[in-house]
Design a protein around this motif. Structure first.
Motif, PDB file in Angstrom:
ATOM      1  N   GLN A  83     -22.718  -4.373  47.642  1.00  0.00           N
ATOM      2  CA  GLN A  83     -23.445  -3.164  48.078  1.00  0.00           C
ATOM      3  C   GLN A  83     -23.628  -2.192  46.917  1.00  0.00           C
ATOM      4  O   GLN A  83     -23.030  -2.350  45.855  1.00  0.00           O
ATOM      5  CB  GLN A  83     -22.694  -2.496  49.229  1.00  0.00           C
ATOM      6  CG  GLN A  83     -22.394  -3.429  50.385  1.00  0.00           C
ATOM      7  CD  GLN A  83     -23.632  -4.097  50.952  1.00  0.00           C
ATOM      8  OE1 GLN A  83     -24.725  -3.537  50.929  1.00  0.00           O
ATOM      9  NE2 GLN A  83     -23.479  -5.315  51.435  1.00  0.00           N
ATOM     10  N   GLU A 108     -25.862   8.682  60.123  1.00  0.00           N
ATOM     11  CA  GLU A 108     -26.209   7.842  58.980  1.00  0.00           C
ATOM     12  C   GLU A 108     -25.792   6.406  59.290  1.00  0.00           C
ATOM     13  O   GLU A 108     -24.688   6.178  59.780  1.00  0.00           O
ATOM     14  CB  GLU A 108     -25.468   8.302  57.718  1.00  0.00           C
ATOM     15  CG  GLU A 108     -25.838   7.418  56.525  1.00  0.00           C
ATOM     16  CD  GLU A 108     -24.855   7.476  55.352  1.00  0.00           C
ATOM     17  OE1 GLU A 108     -25.280   7.190  54.233  1.00  0.00           O
ATOM     18  OE2 GLU A 108     -23.677   7.786  55.576  1.00  0.00           O
ATOM     19  N   THR A 111     -22.659   3.686  55.586  1.00  0.00           N
ATOM     20  CA  THR A 111     -21.828   4.670  54.861  1.00  0.00           C
ATOM     21  C   THR A 111     -21.672   4.291  53.387  1.00  0.00           C
ATOM     22  O   THR A 111     -21.733   5.163  52.522  1.00  0.00           O
ATOM     23  CB  THR A 111     -20.403   4.735  55.468  1.00  0.00           C
ATOM     24  OG1 THR A 111     -20.489   4.748  56.879  1.00  0.00           O
ATOM     25  CG2 THR A 111     -19.631   5.942  54.966  1.00  0.00           C
ATOM     26  N   SER A 113     -20.597   3.962  49.917  1.00  0.00           N
ATOM     27  CA  SER A 113     -19.640   4.753  49.139  1.00  0.00           C
ATOM     28  C   SER A 113     -19.265   6.050  49.848  1.00  0.00           C
ATOM     29  O   SER A 113     -18.257   6.663  49.530  1.00  0.00           O
ATOM     30  CB  SER A 113     -20.264   5.117  47.794  1.00  0.00           C
ATOM     31  OG  SER A 113     -21.328   6.030  47.999  1.00  0.00           O
ATOM     32  N   GLN A 116     -24.044   9.629  50.391  1.00  0.00           N
ATOM     33  CA  GLN A 116     -25.118  10.241  51.189  1.00  0.00           C
ATOM     34  C   GLN A 116     -24.533  11.085  52.337  1.00  0.00           C
ATOM     35  O   GLN A 116     -25.015  12.175  52.621  1.00  0.00           O
ATOM     36  CB  GLN A 116     -26.043   9.152  51.736  1.00  0.00           C
ATOM     37  CG  GLN A 116     -27.079   9.625  52.755  1.00  0.00           C
ATOM     38  CD  GLN A 116     -28.264  10.341  52.152  1.00  0.00           C
ATOM     39  OE1 GLN A 116     -29.123   9.736  51.532  1.00  0.00           O
ATOM     40  NE2 GLN A 116     -28.328  11.656  52.342  1.00  0.00           N
ATOM     41  N   GLU A 131     -20.599   2.071  59.242  1.00  0.00           N
ATOM     42  CA  GLU A 131     -20.605   1.085  58.150  1.00  0.00           C
ATOM     43  C   GLU A 131     -20.101  -0.255  58.690  1.00  0.00           C
ATOM     44  O   GLU A 131     -19.051  -0.321  59.323  1.00  0.00           O
ATOM     45  CB  GLU A 131     -19.708   1.572  56.998  1.00  0.00           C
ATOM     46  CG  GLU A 131     -19.409   0.558  55.919  1.00  0.00           C
ATOM     47  CD  GLU A 131     -20.646  -0.050  55.244  1.00  0.00           C
ATOM     48  OE1 GLU A 131     -21.494   0.720  54.765  1.00  0.00           O
ATOM     49  OE2 GLU A 131     -20.762  -1.277  55.229  1.00  0.00           O
ATOM     50  N   VAL A 133     -19.179  -3.013  56.835  1.00  0.00           N
ATOM     51  CA  VAL A 133     -18.083  -3.608  56.034  1.00  0.00           C
ATOM     52  C   VAL A 133     -16.834  -2.734  56.186  1.00  0.00           C
ATOM     53  O   VAL A 133     -16.804  -1.584  55.722  1.00  0.00           O
ATOM     54  CB  VAL A 133     -18.470  -3.728  54.538  1.00  0.00           C
ATOM     55  CG1 VAL A 133     -17.314  -4.298  53.714  1.00  0.00           C
ATOM     56  CG2 VAL A 133     -19.719  -4.594  54.363  1.00  0.00           C
ATOM     57  N   GLY A 159     -24.422  -0.952  62.821  1.00  0.00           N
ATOM     58  CA  GLY A 159     -25.300   0.214  62.988  1.00  0.00           C
ATOM     59  C   GLY A 159     -26.600  -0.073  63.711  1.00  0.00           C
ATOM     60  O   GLY A 159     -27.338   0.862  64.038  1.00  0.00           O
ATOM     61  N   TYR A 160     -26.898  -1.345  63.990  1.00  0.00           N
ATOM     62  CA  TYR A 160     -28.099  -1.675  64.764  1.00  0.00           C
ATOM     63  C   TYR A 160     -28.085  -0.896  66.083  1.00  0.00           C
ATOM     64  O   TYR A 160     -29.122  -0.471  66.569  1.00  0.00           O
ATOM     65  CB  TYR A 160     -28.128  -3.186  65.051  1.00  0.00           C
ATOM     66  CG  TYR A 160     -29.319  -3.629  65.865  1.00  0.00           C
ATOM     67  CD1 TYR A 160     -30.492  -4.024  65.238  1.00  0.00           C
ATOM     68  CD2 TYR A 160     -29.276  -3.642  67.268  1.00  0.00           C
ATOM     69  CE1 TYR A 160     -31.605  -4.428  65.981  1.00  0.00           C
ATOM     70  CE2 TYR A 160     -30.369  -4.047  68.021  1.00  0.00           C
ATOM     71  CZ  TYR A 160     -31.528  -4.433  67.375  1.00  0.00           C
ATOM     72  OH  TYR A 160     -32.612  -4.816  68.110  1.00  0.00           O
ATOM     73  N   ALA A 176     -29.790   1.001  54.648  1.00  0.00           N
ATOM     74  CA  ALA A 176     -29.932  -0.442  54.414  1.00  0.00           C
ATOM     75  C   ALA A 176     -31.219  -0.829  55.134  1.00  0.00           C
ATOM     76  O   ALA A 176     -31.622  -0.148  56.089  1.00  0.00           O
ATOM     77  CB  ALA A 176     -28.742  -1.199  54.992  1.00  0.00           C
ATOM     78  N   VAL A 229     -30.442  -2.599  49.936  1.00  0.00           N
ATOM     79  CA  VAL A 229     -29.712  -3.805  50.339  1.00  0.00           C
ATOM     80  C   VAL A 229     -30.090  -4.124  51.790  1.00  0.00           C
ATOM     81  O   VAL A 229     -30.478  -3.233  52.552  1.00  0.00           O
ATOM     82  CB  VAL A 229     -28.169  -3.626  50.203  1.00  0.00           C
ATOM     83  CG1 VAL A 229     -27.784  -3.415  48.751  1.00  0.00           C
ATOM     84  CG2 VAL A 229     -27.659  -2.491  51.067  1.00  0.00           C
ATOM     85  N   PRO A 230     -29.997  -5.413  52.180  1.00  0.00           N
ATOM     86  CA  PRO A 230     -30.401  -5.780  53.537  1.00  0.00           C
ATOM     87  C   PRO A 230     -29.507  -5.169  54.617  1.00  0.00           C
ATOM     88  O   PRO A 230     -28.328  -4.923  54.375  1.00  0.00           O
ATOM     89  CB  PRO A 230     -30.281  -7.305  53.563  1.00  0.00           C
ATOM     90  CG  PRO A 230     -29.925  -7.743  52.207  1.00  0.00           C
ATOM     91  CD  PRO A 230     -29.546  -6.557  51.390  1.00  0.00           C
ATOM     92  N   THR A 232     -27.405  -5.808  57.518  1.00  0.00           N
ATOM     93  CA  THR A 232     -26.687  -7.010  57.970  1.00  0.00           C
ATOM     94  C   THR A 232     -26.711  -7.105  59.485  1.00  0.00           C
ATOM     95  O   THR A 232     -26.590  -6.088  60.163  1.00  0.00           O
ATOM     96  CB  THR A 232     -25.222  -6.933  57.497  1.00  0.00           C
ATOM     97  OG1 THR A 232     -25.221  -6.575  56.124  1.00  0.00           O
ATOM     98  CG2 THR A 232     -24.513  -8.252  57.665  1.00  0.00           C
TER      99      THR A 232
HETATM  100  N1  SAH Z   1     -25.452   5.482  51.930  1.00  0.00           N
HETATM  101  C1  SAH Z   1     -24.729   4.645  51.010  1.00  0.00           C
HETATM  102  C2  SAH Z   1     -25.567   3.491  50.536  1.00  0.00           C
HETATM  103  C3  SAH Z   1     -24.818   2.230  50.741  1.00  0.00           C
HETATM  104  S1  SAH Z   1     -25.765   0.739  50.642  1.00  0.00           S
HETATM  105  C4  SAH Z   1     -24.175   5.456  49.848  1.00  0.00           C
HETATM  106  O1  SAH Z   1     -24.497   6.649  49.737  1.00  0.00           O
HETATM  107  O2  SAH Z   1     -23.406   4.912  49.062  1.00  0.00           O
HETATM  108  C5  SAH Z   1     -25.997   0.388  52.356  1.00  0.00           C
HETATM  109  C6  SAH Z   1     -24.785   0.129  53.196  1.00  0.00           C
HETATM  110  O3  SAH Z   1     -25.248  -0.287  54.474  1.00  0.00           O
HETATM  111  C7  SAH Z   1     -23.852  -0.962  52.708  1.00  0.00           C
HETATM  112  O4  SAH Z   1     -22.565  -0.432  52.514  1.00  0.00           O
HETATM  113  C8  SAH Z   1     -23.878  -2.004  53.825  1.00  0.00           C
HETATM  114  O5  SAH Z   1     -22.630  -2.635  54.022  1.00  0.00           O
HETATM  115  C9  SAH Z   1     -24.284  -1.161  55.026  1.00  0.00           C
HETATM  116  N2  SAH Z   1     -24.884  -1.925  56.122  1.00  0.00           N
HETATM  117  C10 SAH Z   1     -25.698  -3.002  56.052  1.00  0.00           C
HETATM  118  N3  SAH Z   1     -26.018  -3.419  57.280  1.00  0.00           N
HETATM  119  C11 SAH Z   1     -25.394  -2.596  58.175  1.00  0.00           C
HETATM  120  C12 SAH Z   1     -25.328  -2.533  59.599  1.00  0.00           C
HETATM  121  N4  SAH Z   1     -25.946  -3.416  60.380  1.00  0.00           N
HETATM  122  N5  SAH Z   1     -24.601  -1.542  60.141  1.00  0.00           N
HETATM  123  C13 SAH Z   1     -23.927  -0.637  59.379  1.00  0.00           C
HETATM  124  N6  SAH Z   1     -23.950  -0.648  58.031  1.00  0.00           N
HETATM  125  C14 SAH Z   1     -24.670  -1.620  57.430  1.00  0.00           C
END
Ligand code: SAH
Length: 235
Positions: A83, A108, A111, A113, A116, A131, A133, A159-160, A176, A229-230, A232
């Protein structure tokens, strides 16, 4: 004569001191101010609350130790687990575009890091962040506590489905990229609420979309291409 000797000695001393302590809080604050001026204001972000938040949040605390020296550069950085922490300008843009007010409740998704979420927490009353992960969630929630962000509530989930318990939200920021806008997020958005979300196929260029709910109807606007990033699938 004495002065001529003193000067190089003083110079050497100051080089040694700054060389040994190049990463004190003042140095970071200065880098942050430069970042906001050069990368964010110059690209057109005008919202004062957003600019102030980016000037305040210690971005270097949100990156892994080996990335600290790059924390204020104009790019995303790896945070582990495949990520990234988004580029500062993108964080600023996504914050400004939802027009955050101090009495807002914001959701959001992603999450990561925690950066944001912290930027939002400087402006609005309450931030909820989801988040997928678990390890990233754990790390971010510890950091929120360390930095005193008591107005961020975070959870590890898919988060869907948004976060129904605290809905509806004044604004939703998705960091994402899903292939389509998850319907639960639309239903958890308040009337007159705004959502910003990158939409598109994984590892291709996606489009940043602004979604607005007015009179119960949804209006979407495609803003510009981005690469996130995708999103998930946990569902
Ligand atoms: N807002 C973050 C950006 C992180 S990158 C920052 O400020 O650092 C995007 C994040 O979305 C990743 O940590 C990834 O694990 C998470 N993510 C991806 N798919 C997700 C889902 N279905 N539900 C929740 N989080 C998800």
């Amino acid at each position: 004569m004495e002065q001529a000797i003193m000067r190089p000695a003083l110079f050497l001393f100051s080089v040694l001191v700054t060389g040994l302590y190049p990463q004190d809080e003042d140095t970071f604050a200065k880098r942050r101010a430069d970042m906001v001026r050069q990368q964010i204001e110059q690209r057109g972000v005008r919202d004062q609350a957003t600019l102030d938040a980016l000037k305040t949040v210690p971005r270097h605390r949100f990156v892994p130790a080996d990335q600290v020296e790059y924390a204020y550069e104009d790019r995303p950085l790896p945070i582990g687990y495949g990520q990234t922490i988004s580029q500062p300008y993108i964080v600023a843009f996504m914050t400004e575009v939802v027009q955050p007010e101090d009495d807002f409740k914001v959701l959001e998704i992603g999450t990561g890091s925690g950066y944001q979420a912290a930027v939002l927490a400087e402006i609005v009353q309450q931030v909820y962040s989801v988040e997928i992960v678990e390890e990233l969630h754990d790390r971010a929630s510890t950091l929120f506590e360390d930095l005193g962000y008591s107005n961020i509530t975070s959870t590890s989930a898919d988060g869907y489905f948004g976060w129904e318990e605290h809905a509806p939200y004044d604004a939703i920021i998705v960091t994402a990229a899903p292939e389509y806008i998850p319907p639960p997020l639309i239903s958890q958005l308040k009337e007159n609420g705004k959502m910003i979300i990158p939409v598109g196929s994984p590892f291709r260029v996606q489009n940043l979309m602004l979604v607005e709910k007015k009179d119960g109807k949804i209006r979407t606007k495609t803003l510009f291409p981005v690469m996130f990033v995708p999103f998930t699938k946990g569902h």
